[in-house]
Scaffold this motif. Sequence first.
Motif, mmCIF file in Angstrom:
data_model
loop_
_atom_site.group_PDB
_atom_site.id
_atom_site.type_symbol
_atom_site.label_atom_id
_atom_site.label_comp_id
_atom_site.label_asym_id
_atom_site.label_seq_id
_atom_site.Cartn_x
_atom_site.Cartn_y
_atom_site.Cartn_z
ATOM 1 N N UNK A 49 34.009 -32.313 19.531
ATOM 2 C CA UNK A 49 34.160 -32.344 20.992
ATOM 3 C C UNK A 49 33.052 -31.524 21.662
ATOM 4 N N UNK A 50 32.766 -30.344 21.120
ATOM 5 C CA UNK A 50 31.711 -29.488 21.681
ATOM 6 C C UNK A 50 30.326 -30.100 21.476
ATOM 7 N N UNK A 51 30.103 -30.668 20.294
ATOM 8 C CA UNK A 51 28.815 -31.306 19.986
ATOM 9 C C UNK A 51 28.615 -32.493 20.936
ATOM 10 N N UNK A 52 29.652 -33.306 21.091
ATOM 11 C CA UNK A 52 29.574 -34.486 21.948
ATOM 12 C C UNK A 52 29.277 -34.095 23.400
ATOM 13 N N UNK A 53 29.958 -33.080 23.876
ATOM 14 C CA UNK A 53 29.736 -32.603 25.242
ATOM 15 C C UNK A 53 28.279 -32.142 25.410
ATOM 16 N N UNK A 54 27.766 -31.451 24.409
ATOM 17 C CA UNK A 54 26.372 -31.003 24.462
ATOM 18 C C UNK A 54 25.419 -32.196 24.536
ATOM 19 N N UNK A 55 25.680 -33.219 23.746
ATOM 20 C CA UNK A 55 24.837 -34.415 23.746
ATOM 21 C C UNK A 55 24.900 -35.141 25.084
ATOM 22 N N UNK A 56 26.091 -35.235 25.660
ATOM 23 C CA UNK A 56 26.242 -35.890 26.955
ATOM 24 C C UNK A 56 25.420 -35.215 28.039
#
Length: 166
Positions: free
Chosen positions: A47-54
Amino acid sequence: KLPVSKYYSRGKGYQEFEMVKRWLEAEVTLPMRFIKITGRYIILNFKNIFRECLHSRLNRFLIDRSFKTSKVLTRLFYAGTGYYSSWLSDFYLDCNDESGDWAELVLYKKMLVAKIDSMIFRNEPIFTGIDGSTGIDICDNPIKHFIGSLFRKINRCFIKKYIPFR
Protein backbone atom coordinates in the motif's frame (compact mmCIF):
# COMPACT_ATOMS: atom_id res chain seq x y z
CA LYS A 1 -0.85 -15.06 -21.82
CA LEU A 2 2.61 -15.09 -23.41
CA PRO A 3 4.50 -18.10 -24.79
CA VAL A 4 7.39 -19.67 -22.91
CA SER A 5 10.79 -18.27 -23.86
CA LYS A 6 12.84 -20.05 -26.52
CA TYR A 7 15.91 -19.12 -24.45
CA TYR A 8 15.00 -20.86 -21.20
CA SER A 9 18.66 -21.76 -20.56
CA ARG A 10 19.61 -18.08 -20.23
CA GLY A 11 17.89 -17.98 -16.86
CA LYS A 12 15.06 -16.44 -14.87
CA GLY A 13 16.10 -12.82 -15.38
CA TYR A 14 16.29 -13.17 -19.15
CA GLN A 15 12.87 -14.82 -19.27
CA GLU A 16 11.26 -12.36 -16.87
CA PHE A 17 12.37 -9.27 -18.79
CA GLU A 18 11.77 -10.85 -22.17
CA MET A 19 8.19 -11.32 -20.98
CA VAL A 20 7.95 -7.64 -19.96
CA LYS A 21 9.16 -6.62 -23.43
CA ARG A 22 6.69 -8.96 -25.13
CA TRP A 23 3.89 -7.59 -22.97
CA LEU A 24 4.80 -4.03 -23.97
CA GLU A 25 4.78 -5.03 -27.64
CA ALA A 26 1.56 -7.08 -27.48
CA GLU A 27 -0.69 -4.98 -25.27
CA VAL A 28 -3.22 -2.98 -27.27
CA THR A 29 -3.67 -0.24 -24.68
CA LEU A 30 -0.56 0.30 -22.59
CA PRO A 31 -0.69 2.00 -19.21
CA MET A 32 1.28 5.22 -18.82
CA ARG A 33 3.28 3.53 -16.05
CA PHE A 34 3.56 0.17 -14.37
CA ILE A 35 4.89 -1.64 -11.33
CA LYS A 36 6.80 -4.88 -11.86
CA ILE A 37 6.92 -7.39 -9.00
CA THR A 38 8.53 -10.80 -9.27
CA GLY A 39 5.65 -13.25 -9.06
CA ARG A 40 6.85 -15.34 -6.16
CA TYR A 41 6.97 -12.41 -3.73
CA ILE A 42 4.41 -10.67 -1.59
CA ILE A 43 5.14 -7.12 -0.47
CA LEU A 44 3.54 -6.69 2.93
CA ASN A 45 3.68 -2.89 2.79
CA PHE A 46 2.60 -2.66 -0.85
CA LYS A 47 0.00 0.00 0.00
CA ASN A 48 2.83 2.42 0.88
CA ILE A 49 4.86 1.47 -2.20
CA PHE A 50 1.81 1.90 -4.44
CA ARG A 51 1.00 5.29 -2.95
CA GLU A 52 4.59 6.39 -3.55
CA CYS A 53 4.39 5.27 -7.19
CA LEU A 54 1.08 7.08 -7.72
CA HIS A 55 2.66 10.32 -6.55
CA SER A 56 5.87 9.90 -8.55
CA ARG A 57 6.53 11.62 -11.85
CA LEU A 58 5.20 9.63 -14.82
CA ASN A 59 8.61 9.08 -16.42
CA ARG A 60 10.40 8.28 -13.16
CA PHE A 61 12.14 4.97 -12.70
CA LEU A 62 12.00 3.78 -9.07
CA ILE A 63 14.24 0.84 -8.27
CA ASP A 64 16.47 -0.05 -5.36
CA ARG A 65 20.08 0.10 -6.49
CA SER A 66 23.15 -0.78 -4.42
CA PHE A 67 26.48 0.91 -5.05
CA LYS A 68 28.20 -1.55 -2.69
CA THR A 69 27.13 -4.71 -4.58
CA SER A 70 26.78 -3.12 -8.06
CA LYS A 71 23.28 -4.59 -8.35
CA VAL A 72 19.72 -3.40 -8.71
CA LEU A 73 16.89 -5.25 -7.00
CA THR A 74 14.86 -6.27 -10.03
CA ARG A 75 12.19 -8.00 -7.98
CA LEU A 76 10.34 -4.68 -7.65
CA PHE A 77 10.37 -1.51 -9.69
CA TYR A 78 8.12 1.24 -10.98
CA ALA A 79 8.56 2.77 -14.42
CA GLY A 80 6.94 5.13 -16.84
CA THR A 81 6.05 2.88 -19.78
CA GLY A 82 7.53 5.17 -22.42
CA TYR A 83 10.70 5.68 -20.39
CA TYR A 84 11.16 1.93 -19.85
CA SER A 85 10.45 1.15 -23.51
CA SER A 86 12.93 3.77 -24.72
CA TRP A 87 15.81 3.02 -22.39
CA LEU A 88 15.50 -0.38 -20.76
CA SER A 89 13.34 -2.85 -22.68
CA ASP A 90 16.28 -4.64 -24.36
CA PHE A 91 18.73 -4.93 -21.47
CA TYR A 92 17.67 -8.55 -20.89
CA LEU A 93 19.41 -9.57 -24.15
CA ASP A 94 22.73 -9.38 -22.25
CA CYS A 95 21.46 -11.59 -19.41
CA ASN A 96 22.72 -15.14 -19.09
CA ASP A 97 22.66 -16.86 -15.70
CA GLU A 98 25.09 -19.57 -16.83
CA SER A 99 27.83 -16.99 -17.39
CA GLY A 100 27.00 -14.97 -14.25
CA ASP A 101 25.31 -12.17 -16.18
CA TRP A 102 22.27 -11.95 -13.90
CA ALA A 103 19.59 -9.36 -14.56
CA GLU A 104 20.51 -7.52 -11.35
CA LEU A 105 24.08 -6.97 -12.56
CA VAL A 106 23.31 -6.35 -16.23
CA LEU A 107 20.65 -3.73 -15.46
CA TYR A 108 22.95 -2.00 -12.95
CA LYS A 109 25.66 -1.68 -15.63
CA LYS A 110 23.15 -0.50 -18.24
CA MET A 111 21.86 2.17 -15.86
CA LEU A 112 25.39 3.35 -15.12
CA VAL A 113 26.53 3.51 -18.75
CA ALA A 114 23.31 5.09 -20.09
CA LYS A 115 23.02 7.41 -17.06
CA ILE A 116 19.45 6.26 -16.43
CA ASP A 117 17.55 8.66 -14.19
CA SER A 118 16.29 6.70 -11.20
CA MET A 119 15.57 6.88 -7.50
CA ILE A 120 15.31 4.32 -4.75
CA PHE A 121 11.95 3.72 -3.12
CA ARG A 122 11.19 6.00 -0.19
CA ASN A 123 9.66 3.04 1.66
CA GLU A 124 11.69 -0.02 2.53
CA PRO A 125 9.73 -2.90 0.91
CA ILE A 126 8.85 -5.79 3.24
CA PHE A 127 9.16 -8.96 1.16
CA THR A 128 7.90 -12.43 1.93
CA GLY A 129 7.90 -15.44 -0.37
CA ILE A 130 10.21 -18.05 -1.87
CA ASP A 131 13.69 -17.14 -3.12
CA GLY A 132 13.88 -18.18 -6.78
CA SER A 133 17.53 -19.24 -6.60
CA THR A 134 17.66 -21.05 -3.27
CA GLY A 135 14.04 -22.11 -2.74
CA ILE A 136 14.25 -20.76 0.82
CA ASP A 137 11.37 -18.83 2.41
CA ILE A 138 12.26 -15.18 2.79
CA CYS A 139 10.77 -13.03 5.47
CA ASP A 140 12.20 -9.67 6.48
CA ASN A 141 13.24 -9.53 10.12
CA PRO A 142 11.26 -6.69 11.80
CA ILE A 143 14.35 -5.28 13.56
CA LYS A 144 16.43 -5.45 10.39
CA HIS A 145 13.59 -3.81 8.48
CA PHE A 146 13.30 -0.98 11.03
CA ILE A 147 17.05 -0.30 10.86
CA GLY A 148 17.01 -0.50 7.03
CA SER A 149 14.09 1.93 6.90
CA LEU A 150 15.88 4.36 9.19
CA PHE A 151 19.08 4.25 7.11
CA ARG A 152 17.03 4.61 3.93
CA LYS A 153 15.31 7.77 5.22
CA ILE A 154 18.62 9.32 6.27
CA ASN A 155 20.32 8.26 3.03
CA ARG A 156 17.54 9.76 0.86
CA CYS A 157 18.30 13.18 2.33
CA PHE A 158 21.70 13.02 0.61
CA ILE A 159 21.69 10.34 -2.10
CA LYS A 160 18.45 9.26 -3.75
CA LYS A 161 19.95 6.80 -6.25
CA TYR A 162 21.43 4.13 -3.97
CA ILE A 163 20.26 2.18 -0.97
CA PRO A 164 22.69 2.24 1.96
CA PHE A 165 24.74 -0.70 3.20
CA ARG A 166 23.59 -3.44 0.82
